[in-house]
Design an enzyme around this catalytic site. Sequence first.
Site, PDB file in Angstrom:
ATOM      1  N   HIS A 173      -1.556   1.637   6.978  1.00  0.00           N
ATOM      2  CA  HIS A 173      -2.107   1.631   5.630  1.00  0.00           C
ATOM      3  C   HIS A 173      -2.275   3.071   5.166  1.00  0.00           C
ATOM      4  O   HIS A 173      -2.617   3.952   5.958  1.00  0.00           O
ATOM      5  CB  HIS A 173      -3.456   0.893   5.628  1.00  0.00           C
ATOM      6  CG  HIS A 173      -4.041   0.671   4.268  1.00  0.00           C
ATOM      7  ND1 HIS A 173      -3.396  -0.018   3.275  1.00  0.00           N
ATOM      8  CD2 HIS A 173      -5.232   1.059   3.734  1.00  0.00           C
ATOM      9  CE1 HIS A 173      -4.162  -0.067   2.202  1.00  0.00           C
ATOM     10  NE2 HIS A 173      -5.275   0.591   2.442  1.00  0.00           N
ATOM     11  N   CYS A 221       0.808  -1.225   0.000  1.00  0.00           N
ATOM     12  CA  CYS A 221       0.000   0.000   0.000  1.00  0.00           C
ATOM     13  C   CYS A 221       0.835   1.266   0.000  1.00  0.00           C
ATOM     14  O   CYS A 221       0.504   2.242  -0.692  1.00  0.00           O
ATOM     15  CB  CYS A 221      -0.979  -0.003   1.169  1.00  0.00           C
ATOM     16  SG  CYS A 221      -0.235   0.310   2.792  1.00  0.00           S
ATOM     17  N   ASP A 240      -8.257   3.796  -2.949  1.00  0.00           N
ATOM     18  CA  ASP A 240      -7.304   2.844  -2.371  1.00  0.00           C
ATOM     19  C   ASP A 240      -7.014   1.784  -3.419  1.00  0.00           C
ATOM     20  O   ASP A 240      -7.835   0.902  -3.668  1.00  0.00           O
ATOM     21  CB  ASP A 240      -7.887   2.213  -1.109  1.00  0.00           C
ATOM     22  CG  ASP A 240      -6.936   1.218  -0.453  1.00  0.00           C
ATOM     23  OD1 ASP A 240      -5.808   1.043  -0.961  1.00  0.00           O
ATOM     24  OD2 ASP A 240      -7.312   0.612   0.566  1.00  0.00           O
TER      25      ASP A 240
END
Length: 283
Positions: free
Chosen positions: A106, A68, A121
């Site tokens: 994250h 991520c 995302d």
Amino acid sequence: MDLKEYFKRIGFTGLYDKADLPTLVTIHKLHVMTVPFENFSIHCGEKITLDLKVIYKKIVLDHRGGWCFENNLLFSWVLREMGYKFTMLGTKDCNLKNDSNPMDTHLINLVEIDGESYIADVSFGVSCQMWEPLELIAGKDQTQPPGVFRLLNDGEMWTLEKTGRKPLIQNEAFANCGLLKKPLTQPMFSFCLTPRDVDHFQEASEYLQTNCESLFTRKSICSLQTPTGFRALIGCNYSEVAYNPQEDVDLYDMREIPDSEIETVLKEKFKITLGSKLTPVNN
């Protein structure tokens, strides 16, 4: 760094200067369909960095994937170059939740378009990967092929949860696989709307790639979304998953990959060629 090279990498052929919602939806979906979520660097003896130029070379020029911090940091650069109004946010991944660890593990992007806010995302992976940005609206069911996404709000804190479908395993030898043990409705991550910069994630990046208790040191992970579901290689276990919302099931075709075939699977299924030897791990 060249935006046109990024668009070539993901196969985007639209206009580069349209910072609107349809364009955001398109590049978001193309990214998750093209760039794998993977942590192979950890298991190839490579250091993962938050240096954007290094990430750009790895993902765009070398056709690798990333986790991520890499994928969403690169995506924030894309948003900036295209003229979107956005904010980087830190979230606490519910799969990595540790009450003694206050770090944001994250990274996501909050994008504002015409006065409306959206969560982007492009790097959560496997069955919880959103294909398109989500409206920042509390309590609204937002249906996408992976399932129903829902944002909940409790004062300053937001939580994203997803409701999926019953997994239908086609190889009973994998009936106890970790991918299949999750509840149908599960929280993904929680966050507040405090803007973050890249330095905010440095400690978490170091921790997640070095600590022996980290999910990412205990498992080698690669997943890529497909038009019908997703593919995943976790350790030596390979999965092809087909979403079947009409029958409210997800079909899991799973098999174990011999070490001698790992390189071929990475090339054929994920379009990845590694520069160093991968040691598959699934603890």
